[in-house]
Design an enzyme around this catalytic site. Structure first.
Site, PDB file in Angstrom:
ATOM      1  N   GLY A   1       0.816  -1.218   0.000  1.00 17.91           N
ATOM      2  CA  GLY A   1       0.000   0.000   0.000  1.00 17.91           C
ATOM      3  C   GLY A   1       0.842   1.256   0.000  1.00 17.91           C
ATOM      4  O   GLY A   1       0.504   2.241   0.661  1.00 17.91           O
TER       5      GLY A   1
ATOM      6  N   TYR B   1     -13.271  -3.787  10.577  1.00 14.94           N
ATOM      7  CA  TYR B   1     -11.964  -3.109  10.596  1.00 14.94           C
ATOM      8  C   TYR B   1     -11.280  -3.344  11.941  1.00 14.94           C
ATOM      9  O   TYR B   1     -10.124  -3.774  11.996  1.00 14.94           O
ATOM     10  CB  TYR B   1     -12.198  -1.622  10.350  1.00 14.94           C
ATOM     11  CG  TYR B   1     -10.954  -0.769  10.196  1.00 14.94           C
ATOM     12  CD1 TYR B   1     -10.155  -0.869   9.061  1.00 14.94           C
ATOM     13  CD2 TYR B   1     -10.601   0.145  11.182  1.00 14.94           C
ATOM     14  CE1 TYR B   1      -9.022  -0.063   8.922  1.00 14.94           C
ATOM     15  CE2 TYR B   1      -9.478   0.953  11.047  1.00 14.94           C
ATOM     16  CZ  TYR B   1      -8.702   0.839   9.911  1.00 14.94           C
ATOM     17  OH  TYR B   1      -7.578   1.633   9.774  1.00 14.94           O
TER      18      TYR B   1
ATOM     19  N   ASP C   1      -3.089  -6.850  -6.290  1.00 15.13           N
ATOM     20  CA  ASP C   1      -4.302  -6.729  -5.486  1.00 15.13           C
ATOM     21  C   ASP C   1      -4.178  -7.747  -4.354  1.00 15.13           C
ATOM     22  O   ASP C   1      -4.279  -8.962  -4.581  1.00 15.13           O
ATOM     23  CB  ASP C   1      -5.534  -7.010  -6.349  1.00 15.13           C
ATOM     24  CG  ASP C   1      -6.829  -6.807  -5.566  1.00 15.13           C
ATOM     25  OD1 ASP C   1      -6.783  -6.770  -4.309  1.00 15.13           O
ATOM     26  OD2 ASP C   1      -7.886  -6.684  -6.210  1.00 15.13           O
TER      27      ASP C   1
ATOM     28  N   SER D   1      -4.371  -0.075  13.839  1.00 16.82           N
ATOM     29  CA  SER D   1      -5.118   1.177  14.008  1.00 16.82           C
ATOM     30  C   SER D   1      -5.526   1.356  15.463  1.00 16.82           C
ATOM     31  O   SER D   1      -5.813   0.367  16.159  1.00 16.82           O
ATOM     32  CB  SER D   1      -6.385   1.155  13.150  1.00 16.82           C
ATOM     33  OG  SER D   1      -7.181   2.303  13.417  1.00 16.82           O
TER      34      SER D   1
HETATM   35  P1  NAP Z   1      -5.011   5.278   1.971  1.00 18.62           P
HETATM   36  O1  NAP Z   1      -4.438   6.587   1.533  1.00 18.62           O
HETATM   37  O2  NAP Z   1      -6.406   4.917   1.618  1.00 18.62           O
HETATM   38  O3  NAP Z   1      -4.007   4.119   1.559  1.00 18.62           O
HETATM   39  C1  NAP Z   1      -4.374   2.764   1.583  1.00 18.62           C
HETATM   40  C2  NAP Z   1      -3.339   1.967   0.835  1.00 18.62           C
HETATM   41  O4  NAP Z   1      -3.723   0.584   0.876  1.00 18.62           O
HETATM   42  C3  NAP Z   1      -3.232   2.389  -0.622  1.00 18.62           C
HETATM   43  O5  NAP Z   1      -1.884   2.484  -0.973  1.00 18.62           O
HETATM   44  C4  NAP Z   1      -3.910   1.239  -1.357  1.00 18.62           C
HETATM   45  O6  NAP Z   1      -3.266   1.028  -2.603  1.00 18.62           O
HETATM   46  C5  NAP Z   1      -3.643   0.066  -0.438  1.00 18.62           C
HETATM   47  N1  NAP Z   1      -4.628  -0.991  -0.631  1.00 18.62           N
HETATM   48  C6  NAP Z   1      -5.931  -0.995  -0.233  1.00 18.62           C
HETATM   49  N2  NAP Z   1      -6.535  -2.113  -0.684  1.00 18.62           N
HETATM   50  C7  NAP Z   1      -5.599  -2.818  -1.368  1.00 18.62           C
HETATM   51  C8  NAP Z   1      -5.620  -4.041  -2.084  1.00 18.62           C
HETATM   52  N3  NAP Z   1      -6.738  -4.782  -2.202  1.00 18.62           N
HETATM   53  N4  NAP Z   1      -4.484  -4.470  -2.672  1.00 18.62           N
HETATM   54  C9  NAP Z   1      -3.353  -3.727  -2.591  1.00 18.62           C
HETATM   55  N5  NAP Z   1      -3.266  -2.569  -1.934  1.00 18.62           N
HETATM   56  C10 NAP Z   1      -4.394  -2.115  -1.332  1.00 18.62           C
HETATM   57  O7  NAP Z   1      -5.011   5.233   3.581  1.00 18.62           O
HETATM   58  P2  NAP Z   1      -3.852   5.323   4.657  1.00 18.62           P
HETATM   59  O8  NAP Z   1      -4.388   6.107   5.766  1.00 18.62           O
HETATM   60  O9  NAP Z   1      -2.548   5.721   4.054  1.00 18.62           O
HETATM   61  O10 NAP Z   1      -3.812   3.809   5.134  1.00 18.62           O
HETATM   62  C11 NAP Z   1      -2.605   3.108   5.362  1.00 18.62           C
HETATM   63  C12 NAP Z   1      -2.799   2.187   6.572  1.00 18.62           C
HETATM   64  O11 NAP Z   1      -2.956   2.986   7.749  1.00 18.62           O
HETATM   65  C13 NAP Z   1      -4.034   1.297   6.495  1.00 18.62           C
HETATM   66  O12 NAP Z   1      -3.718   0.000   6.933  1.00 18.62           O
HETATM   67  C14 NAP Z   1      -5.008   1.945   7.441  1.00 18.62           C
HETATM   68  O13 NAP Z   1      -5.905   1.014   7.989  1.00 18.62           O
HETATM   69  C15 NAP Z   1      -4.068   2.503   8.484  1.00 18.62           C
HETATM   70  N6  NAP Z   1      -4.636   3.595   9.277  1.00 18.62           N
HETATM   71  C16 NAP Z   1      -4.958   4.803   8.722  1.00 18.62           C
HETATM   72  C17 NAP Z   1      -5.504   5.808   9.524  1.00 18.62           C
HETATM   73  C18 NAP Z   1      -5.870   7.160   8.964  1.00 18.62           C
HETATM   74  O14 NAP Z   1      -6.489   7.952   9.699  1.00 18.62           O
HETATM   75  N7  NAP Z   1      -5.532   7.493   7.739  1.00 18.62           N
HETATM   76  C19 NAP Z   1      -5.722   5.573  10.887  1.00 18.62           C
HETATM   77  C20 NAP Z   1      -5.391   4.336  11.417  1.00 18.62           C
HETATM   78  C21 NAP Z   1      -4.846   3.352  10.604  1.00 18.62           C
HETATM   79  P3  NAP Z   1      -4.026   0.873  -4.021  1.00 18.62           P
HETATM   80  O15 NAP Z   1      -5.367   1.537  -3.885  1.00 18.62           O
HETATM   81  O16 NAP Z   1      -3.093   1.529  -4.973  1.00 18.62           O
HETATM   82  O17 NAP Z   1      -4.114  -0.612  -4.209  1.00 18.62           O
END
Ligand code: NAP
Length: 244
Positions: A12, A143, A53, A131
């Site tokens: 990701g 989640y 994916d 998270s």
């Molecule tokens: P984001 O901008 O939505 O990024 C999510 C990433 O996951 C993207 O790079 C996406 O890549 C990848 N992904 C999702 N489904 C996928 C799939 N089926 N196959 C391959 N890649 C996949 O959100 P983010 O906040 O940076 O999230 C990163 C991590 O931090 C996640 O695990 C999320 O749960 C965690 N997190 C985020 C927050 C927050 O507030 N933002 C808080 C707590 C935890 P593609 O779409 O290019 O495949």
């Protein structure tokens, strides 16, 4: 700073926190292999984008085996993740299956592929991004269940892999702006942003670099005495909130 000759897999890495993690390791001189459906748009010859994916079990196994065969992988950061929000009454078990594969199944498959070489080397770093919501958050049944599952899994792996010089930790972010995930919940410019910031002890939401630095710290070769831990990167949002 001395450059590190290491190869780190980041899942990701195309956006948000994962992109910041890729940038962090590239800035340290590491090779980075990003596994996501879209590429990380960074100009760096040490960045290798592989389209994958992670919900596709067979494709994940194929890519994992290929990467392990072609690269000396020293670190794995499983960051890819997504929310399928629903109140309990509306939770779909298909969503649970999907999140279980992306958050847990993919982590198992990727780790299994790289652990033999890490064991042989006597060194490895695994970080799973979970998270703060694992502690509870409305509409996050699937989640929080899968993110909490990652924490238990990391503690088990820490016990199994510690004797081989491999540490396993989880980093649990609180609300992190400048990510697609956050902006889907709180759009840029929404008054909700200020309200949320006020509810967090440090009075701001996080940024992707806040998380990337924590991940980088846990992956440093010198930090081999921290394993099986969850580092909350949440500005204090995981702490008790009773006001006396
Ligand atoms: P984001 O901008 O939505 O990024 C999510 C990433 O996951 C993207 O790079 C996406 O890549 C990848 N992904 C999702 N489904 C996928 C799939 N089926 N196959 C391959 N890649 C996949 O959100 P983010 O906040 O940076 O999230 C990163 C991590 O931090 C996640 O695990 C999320 O749960 C965690 N997190 C985020 C927050 C927050 O507030 N933002 C808080 C707590 C935890 P593609 O779409 O290019 O495949």
């Amino acid at each position: 700073m001395a450059h590190r000759h290491e190869t780190i897999i980041v899942t990701g890495g195309s956006t948000g926190i994962g992109l910041a993690i890729c940038e962090h390791f590239l800035s340290q001189g590491c090779d980075v292999i990003n596994l996501s459906r879209r590429p990380a748009e960074l100009q760096d010859s040490r960045l290798h984008n592989i389209e994958l994916d992670l919900s596709d079990r067979n494709a994940t196994a194929e890519v994992a085996a290929d990467v392990a065969q072609r690269h000396e992988v020293t670190g794995l950061v499983h960051n890819a993740g997504l929310i399928r929000a629903a109140e309990l009454e509306d939770v779909a078990l298909e969503d649970l299956d999907y999140l279980t594969q992306v958050h847990i199944g993919a982590a198992i498959t990727l780790s299994k592929a790289v652990i033999p070489q890490m064991k042989q080397r006597g060194f490895g770093r695994i970080v799973l991004i979970t998270s703060r919501a694992a502690l509870g958050l409305q509409t996050r049944t699937n989640y929080s269940a899968t993110k909490a599952g990652m924490m238990g899994m990391a503690r088990t792996w820490a016990l199994e892999l510690g004797p081989h010089g491999i540490t396993v930790n989880t980093v649990a972010p609180g609300p992190i702006a400048a990510t697609e995930m956050f902006e889907r919940v709180i759009p840029d410019g929404s008054p909700k942003l200020e309200e949320l910031a006020r509810s967090i002890p440090v009075r701001r939401v996080g940024l992707p670099d806040d998380v990337a630095r924590a991940v980088g710290f846990l992956c440093e070769p010198d930090n081999g005495f921290i394993t099986g831990q969850t580092l909350m990167v949440c500005g204090g949002a995981s702490l008790g909130s009773i006001a006396l």
